[in-house]
Motif scaffolding. Structure first.
Motif, PDB file in Angstrom:
ATOM      1  N   ASP A 140       0.857  -1.182   0.000  1.00 39.04           N
ATOM      2  CA  ASP A 140       0.000   0.000   0.000  1.00 39.04           C
ATOM      3  C   ASP A 140       0.896   1.237   0.000  1.00 39.04           C
ATOM      4  OD1 ASP A 140       0.754   0.588   2.691  1.00 39.04           O
ATOM      5  OD2 ASP A 140      -0.795  -0.777   3.435  1.00 39.04           O
ATOM      6  N   CYS A 141       0.296   2.411   0.099  1.00 36.08           N
ATOM      7  CA  CYS A 141       1.039   3.650  -0.074  1.00 36.08           C
ATOM      8  C   CYS A 141       1.756   4.121   1.183  1.00 36.08           C
ATOM      9  CB  CYS A 141       0.098   4.751  -0.568  1.00 36.08           C
ATOM     10  SG  CYS A 141      -1.331   5.005   0.525  1.00 36.08           S
ATOM     11  N   ARG A 142       1.547   3.458   2.304  1.00 37.08           N
ATOM     12  CA  ARG A 142       2.164   3.886   3.541  1.00 37.08           C
ATOM     13  C   ARG A 142       3.621   3.439   3.582  1.00 37.08           C
ATOM     14  NH1 ARG A 142      -2.773   1.678   7.233  1.00 37.08           N
ATOM     15  NH2 ARG A 142      -2.344  -0.106   5.868  1.00 37.08           N
ATOM     16  N   GLY A 143       4.483   4.265   4.082  1.00 35.33           N
ATOM     17  CA  GLY A 143       5.915   3.955   4.109  1.00 35.33           C
ATOM     18  C   GLY A 143       6.641   4.654   2.970  1.00 35.33           C
TER      19      GLY A 143
ATOM     20  N   GLU B 127       4.581   0.483  -4.363  1.00 33.60           N
ATOM     21  CA  GLU B 127       3.273   1.135  -4.263  1.00 33.60           C
ATOM     22  C   GLU B 127       2.839   1.761  -5.578  1.00 33.60           C
ATOM     23  OE1 GLU B 127       4.055   5.416  -2.443  1.00 33.60           O
ATOM     24  OE2 GLU B 127       5.090   3.869  -1.260  1.00 33.60           O
TER      25      GLU B 127
ATOM     26  N   GLU C  67      -8.957   1.093   5.484  1.00 33.49           N
ATOM     27  CA  GLU C  67      -8.129  -0.101   5.680  1.00 33.49           C
ATOM     28  C   GLU C  67      -8.461  -1.164   4.626  1.00 33.49           C
ATOM     29  OE1 GLU C  67      -5.169  -2.213   6.652  1.00 33.49           O
ATOM     30  OE2 GLU C  67      -5.532  -0.286   7.661  1.00 33.49           O
TER      31      GLU C  67
ATOM     32  N   ARG D 230      -2.527  -3.921  -1.170  1.00 33.76           N
ATOM     33  CA  ARG D 230      -1.440  -4.729  -0.622  1.00 33.76           C
ATOM     34  C   ARG D 230      -1.706  -6.187  -0.993  1.00 33.76           C
ATOM     35  NH1 ARG D 230      -2.158  -2.874   4.108  1.00 33.76           N
ATOM     36  NH2 ARG D 230      -3.244  -4.649   5.021  1.00 33.76           N
TER      37      ARG D 230
ATOM     38  N   CYS E 292      -3.730   8.723  -0.200  1.00 29.53           N
ATOM     39  CA  CYS E 292      -3.172   7.793   0.773  1.00 29.53           C
ATOM     40  C   CYS E 292      -3.727   8.027   2.178  1.00 29.53           C
ATOM     41  CB  CYS E 292      -1.649   7.899   0.794  1.00 29.53           C
ATOM     42  SG  CYS E 292      -0.856   6.598   1.762  1.00 29.53           S
ATOM     43  N   GLU E 293      -3.790   9.263   2.602  1.00 30.91           N
ATOM     44  CA  GLU E 293      -4.233   9.544   3.967  1.00 30.91           C
ATOM     45  C   GLU E 293      -5.741   9.355   4.124  1.00 30.91           C
ATOM     46  OE1 GLU E 293      -3.935  13.424   1.629  1.00 30.91           O
ATOM     47  OE2 GLU E 293      -2.733  11.607   1.964  1.00 30.91           O
TER      48      GLU E 293
ATOM     49  N   ASN F 201       9.286   0.376   0.352  1.00 34.37           N
ATOM     50  CA  ASN F 201       8.188  -0.436  -0.153  1.00 34.37           C
ATOM     51  C   ASN F 201       8.609  -1.250  -1.372  1.00 34.37           C
ATOM     52  OD1 ASN F 201       6.344   0.330   1.789  1.00 34.37           O
ATOM     53  ND2 ASN F 201       5.490   2.017   0.579  1.00 34.37           N
TER      54      ASN F 201
ATOM     55  N   HIS G 226      -6.554  -0.116   1.532  1.00 30.83           N
ATOM     56  CA  HIS G 226      -5.136  -0.445   1.712  1.00 30.83           C
ATOM     57  C   HIS G 226      -4.910  -1.938   1.504  1.00 30.83           C
ATOM     58  CE1 HIS G 226      -3.512   3.386   2.841  1.00 30.83           C
ATOM     59  NE2 HIS G 226      -4.258   3.522   3.939  1.00 30.83           N
TER      60      HIS G 226
END
Length: 659
Positions: A590-593, A630, A644, A651, A639-640, A598, A647
């Motif tokens: 996903d886009c986090r990190g 990502e 879930e 993922r 992203c924000e 990633n 995400h």
């Protein structure tokens, strides 16, 4: 209600008891907190602006109402979902709910419309034929056909789930999630407690009491079987081995200790990561019947039997044959002498689980399973049939017992019903010579995608593949035959043989299946029996991403978890059957990190999947690993602001067949 009947049928996942705060209906559905989901989804539907959003919410609301036993309301919400572009799945669920409500004519119409909509009347043929059969039986009753059974609900039912009674010392022990069950925590699937065992004197009408503190725990406990002398008990318990791990149902044994019971121990043949449930002991205590979903099964949950050794331990369980087990679910076995009763949704019936009867004949084979028909069976789930005694003699003899049902009109979600069975006069003898015949219909099918040509789109159903090539093998002999225009190959089975089938067609992946004709019935009352085997061909979509479901990784880790191995093992089997294809294993985050991190993490995860397949014996030259980081999300949310669920969809682990 479907919940209690399937409580010991499907994995009870740890998400069902997850106590983190749920803030929206979709998350509640994902975590199987259906009772929690209903009010949330109702509010969310009122606030929804687009038809698409309304359709998704209405579909989820229908699911939540279905799982909490409110089919009348679910029917309306499924129709609302369909009217708001939720697609054929909404009509499919509506038809199933109508069938459970015994609105058979309405269900047939919806199934017929569905067949036209998805382009396959094949997909719903069993649903329609079962509904037509139920209508026929109902009309025969109205015409005055004698009833063997009379049924009535027992007076100790509660407004919760009560089911699966068994006889114990002139009383009944049954399973229930009523308010008196052990523990304070609520099972958010239903909003009620976890199940325990209760004991009641049905003759004197006393209130039910909790069974025993050593047996009833904070987990789901239920469906016991007792030895004839009352000194041994085998029952089902569903428990997680550790915190936030999946819970599985196993068979546990306890011995009588004074007025109570000793701490229970799991039976040694129970394998980790599989579900075992619904035990039934023979009168002599030497055979244990139960239901389980194991790799060697015929499909769904099957009935097994284990024989006791001289030292009191159990031999490895034996899978009962295709006369009893189907590609659907068989469970809740019980014994009356050598007669076996069980519930199935894979045999032709009135809807949901129906109760069937079979027994060993003089030739040593079990008779063809016989549907007990109405009023024992209904459009809902009917199960856990037991015989507790008999009255009278000869033609006046009556059999007494109990069964469980989720039919409408009961006190709770599942209820216990008492029955009295009379002996009906036998039908006149048929002078026609008996010719035994077992026929197998092998049907080659393929998926129908919501977006033709896109294997990642929703699957609407299946349709037959005409003129596919089937290689049928028996021992060292093999024969290649093409299916007809309906995708079917019908053959008369030779007794006591193991058949292997391989379906092929150009631009499709090979499919394989097997069928055993060992000990199939030779029943004078039903001399001709038909069986079905489906072989599902997967069309080859070259250079198109296909998501591998149920592959998850621990946070910041790339190793293959145990729960991901079955999916990769299935992919390995596909590669073995199709030695000419090459694939790319891809991994997405996903886009986090950070992007660089990633990218490397996804590459490591893809490589771990490739390494696993190589360890399964796949040639490494047929595999490549690629991490996408990502860069290629499925969900195009900020992203924000991604949920879930979004995400999780991004993922993913995928594969593509290369040119």
């Amino acid at each position: 209600m479907r919940y209690a009947c399937y409580l010991f049928l499907f994995v009870v996942c740890s998400a069902c008891t997850y106590t983190a705060k749920i803030t929206d209906g979709t998350t509640a559905i994902e975590r199987k907190q259906y009772h929690v989901a209903v009010p949330m989804l109702t509010k969310e539907f009122k606030k929804a602006r687009s038809r698409s959003e309304k359709g998704k919410i209405a579909l989820n609301l229908g699911h939540a109402l279905r799982e909490t036993g409110r089919d009348e309301e679910a029917v309306e919400w499924y129709q609302t979902a369909y009217d708001n572009n939720a697609g054929p799945d909404a009509l499919r669920e509506k038809a199933a709910a109508l069938k459970r409500l015994e609105r058979y004519e309405d269900a047939i119409q919806v199934y017929t419309d569905l067949g036209f909509e998805i382009g396959s009347k094949y997909e719903f043929r069993k649903d329609i034929s079962g509904a037509e059969l139920a209508i026929k039986w109902r009309e025969e009753e109205k015409a005055g056909r004698e009833r063997a059974f009379t049924v009535q609900p027992v007076d100790f039912n509660s407004n919760q789930a009560d089911y699966a009674p068994v006889a114990f010392e002139n009383r009944l022990v049954f399973t229930s999630d009523r308010a008196a069950a052990t523990g304070e925590e609520k099972y958010n699937w239903t909003g009620r407690g976890f199940t325990d065992l209760f004991i009641v004197d049905p003759v004197n009408g006393r209130a039910a009491d909790a069974f025993d503190v050593q047996v009833n725990t904070d987990n789901h406990d239920g469906t016991p079987a007792f030895s004839a002398d009352g000194q041994e008990m085998i029952f089902t318990r569903c428990a997680a081995p550790g915190k936030r791990e999946d819970a599985y149902c196993g068979l546990y044994r306890s011995e009588r200790a004074g007025e109570g019971w000793a701490p229970a121990q799991i039976l040694p043949f129970v394998k980790a990561g599989a579900n075992y449930m619904h035990p039934a002991l023979s009168t002599d205590g030497q055979r244990l019947y139960f239901s389980a979903k194991l790799e060697d099964g015929w499909g769904g949950y099957d009935i097994y039997v284990a024989n006791r050794k001289a030292d009191g331990t159990w031999e490895d369980p034996i899978l009962m044959n295709r006369a009893i087990n189907t590609q659907g679910n068989e469970q809740f076995p019980s014994l009356d002498g050598d007669t076996l009763y069980f519930a199935s949704d894979g045999l032709e019936g009135m809807g949901g689980l129906d109760i069937y009867r079979t027994y060993p004949m003089a030739n040593g084979r079990y008779s063809a399973p016989k549907n007990l028909r109405t009023p024992v069976n209904s459009g809902a789930d009917d199960f856990a049939f037991i015989v507790v005694g008999r009255e009278g003699m000869g033609a006046e003899e009556k059999t007494l017992g109990y069964f469980s049902s989720s039919r409408p009109g009961g006190s709770g979600s599942d209820d216990i019903y008492a029955f009295v069975q009379r002996i009906l006069p036998p039908p006149p003898p048929d002078p026609t010579p008996i010719v035994y015949k077992n026929i197998l219909d092998v049907t080659v099918v393929e998926k129908i995608y919501a977006e033709p040509g896109n294997p990642s789109s929703a699957v609407l159903g299946r349709k037959p593949v005409p003129n596919a090539s089937i290689v049928a093998r028996v021992g060292e002999q093999s024969r290649t035959v093409n299916t007809n225009d309906e995708g079917v190959l019908s053959l008369v089975l030779v007794d006591d043989q193991q058949y292997q089938f391989r379906a092929e067609r150009e631009e499709y992946l090979v499919a394989e299946g097997s069928f055993s004709s060992r000990n199939l019935p030779q029943d004078p009352d039903a001399p001709e029996q038909r069986y079905e085997l489906e072989l599902e061909l997967e069309k080859i979509f070259r250079n198109q991403e296909i998501v591998l479901n149920n592959i998850y990784y621990d946070f910041n880790e790339s190793f293959i978890r145990d729960d991901a191995k079955p999916t990769l093992e299935a992919l390995s089997a596909v590669l073995e059957r199709n030695p000419d294809i090459r694939i790319e294993l891809g991994s997405h985050t996903d886009c986090r990190g950070k992007p660089g991190y990633n990218q490397q993490l996804s590459q490591d995860r893809a490589q771990a999947a490739v390494t696993f397949l190589v360890e399964q014996g796949i040639d490494p030259s047929r595999l490549s690993a690629r991490g996408y980081g990502e860069d290629q999300p499925i969900e195009q949310c900020l992203c924000e602001r991604c949920s879930e669920e979004e995400h999780q969809r991004n993922r993913r682990t995928t594969f593509r067949i290369l040119e």
